[in-house]
Design an enzyme around this catalytic site. Structure first.
Site, PDB file in Angstrom:
ATOM      1  N   GLY A 113       0.822  -1.192   0.000  1.00  0.00           N
ATOM      2  CA  GLY A 113       0.000   0.000   0.000  1.00  0.00           C
ATOM      3  C   GLY A 113       0.860   1.248   0.000  1.00  0.00           C
ATOM      4  N   CYS A 114       0.273   2.362  -0.400  1.00  0.00           N
ATOM      5  CA  CYS A 114       1.051   3.599  -0.500  1.00  0.00           C
ATOM      6  C   CYS A 114       1.528   4.073   0.872  1.00  0.00           C
ATOM      7  CB  CYS A 114       0.256   4.682  -1.222  1.00  0.00           C
ATOM      8  SG  CYS A 114      -1.376   5.025  -0.536  1.00  0.00           S
ATOM      9  N   TYR A 115       0.625   4.237   1.823  1.00  0.00           N
ATOM     10  CA  TYR A 115       1.039   4.700   3.149  1.00  0.00           C
ATOM     11  C   TYR A 115       1.987   3.723   3.853  1.00  0.00           C
ATOM     12  CZ  TYR A 115      -2.682   8.288   2.935  1.00  0.00           C
ATOM     13  OH  TYR A 115      -3.485   9.352   2.599  1.00  0.00           O
TER      14      TYR A 115
END
Length: 328
Positions: A113-115
């Site tokens: 995921g990005c975060y």
């Protein structure tokens, strides 16, 4: 020799970004599906069988269904569906020793995921180096461009310039879907307290972890934190550790979230005083946070050079070259 990739869900934000990046990849050919057959199970299954790797750019439930459609295919899943599954390999090559080999050997790879990408790369090396107690409760805040919210959010922001939409925090239920991934792969004993925001710009993100120096293990100092990160990522092509307290990364005292946009590069920075420190990661939420990471993983899965089709920029702002101020 070239390889074939089919993107299931190419019409979505990540799918479009991945297709654009792969369209210029010299060793990967994209298999296309006719628009009228995008949801046709038999046509999709046929393409799954033809592809060397199937990239899933779908909602979680649809991604699970796609894997059941043709279990014999090799999958790279960009959704949240399989990131903490023990049957899937976590697609973060910089995670640690042997991770690249595991990605190459796997038929089931979950794109990060990005975060979590910024959080895990910031915190895991410190826990493994003994600088942070894994039992320490952690807090992080982050801001991402609105492209991370998909088509509906993109349309809302692009059609409206109300001040209330310029920066909006969210996740007040304290159960963001990325938190289990952060918890698992950063090796923390408990889930971090995560407060994300959406900014009124298309792409780019900052992830920030704030600590007090007294929370570091033993007599560690911010310079030890910087050194652990710099040593861990010194030879990484896409992770760049700036010098301690990198004033040259700031613009009139501000830190831009968009400076790595369009690339697969991630900046790590440590800002510190005698009593506090802030670890900041900056990258493109559609690059190292999504489609760029997917290209990196596809290269590894197919046995290609990891950087193939991804620009490797020279180090900037003292990446990995600075020296810590031993007084902080």
């Amino acid at each position: 020799m070239t390889y074939t990739v089919f993107i299931d869900g190419q019409a979505g934000t990540t799918g479009l970004e991945l297709a654009a990046r792969l369209s210029t990849h010299p060793l990967i050919d994209l298999l296309a599906i006719e628009n009228r057959f995008r949801k046709d199970a038999e046509r999709r299954r046929s393409l799954f069988e033809q592809a060397d790797v199937v990239a899933l750019c779908l909602p979680d439930d649809a991604a699970r269904e796609a894997v059941r459609l043709e279990p014999g295919a090799r999958f790279l899943d960009a959704s949240t569906a399989h990131r903490t599954s023990p049957d899937w390999t976590y697609g973060l090559p910089e995670l640690g020793e042997g991770q690249r080999e595991a990605i190459h050997a796997s038929a089931r790879v979950a794109n990060p995921g990005c975060y979590p990408t910024g959080f895990v790369l910031s915190i895991r090396p410190l826990i493994e180096a003994g600088l942070l107690d894994p039992a320490l409760p952690l807090r992080l805040n982050a801001v991402s461009g609105y492209s991370g919210g998909g088509k509906s959010m993109i349309a809302k922001y692009q059609s409206c310039d109300k001040p209330a939409l310029r920066t909006r925090p969210y996740g007040f239920g304290l159960a963001h879907k990325h938190v289990p991934e952060m918890h698992r792969y950063a090796k923390t004993d408990s889930a971090p307290l995560f407060t994300p925001s959406v900014g009124h710009y298309y792409r780019g993100m900052l992830v920030q972890v704030a600590l007090f120096t007294r929370e570091l293990s033993g007599k560690a100092k911010p310079s030890d934190v910087w050194r652990a990160l710099a040593d861990r990522y010194r030879d990484e092509p896409f992770v760049h550790v700036h010098g301690l307290h990198p004033e040259n990364a700031l613009d009139d005292g501000f830190l831009s979230p968009t400076s790595r946009n369009g690339s697969n590069h991630l900046d790590l920075m440590v800002f510190a005083s005698d009593e506090q420190l802030l670890i900041v990661s900056r990258y493109d939420n559609l690059g190292k946070g999504a489609a760029g990471a997917a290209v990196q993983n596809l290269n590894l899965m197919l046995g290609l050079t990891e950087t193939e089709g991804l620009l490797v920029a020279p180090a900037t702002c003292g990446d990995g070259q600075g020296s810590p101020n031993e007084n902080v």
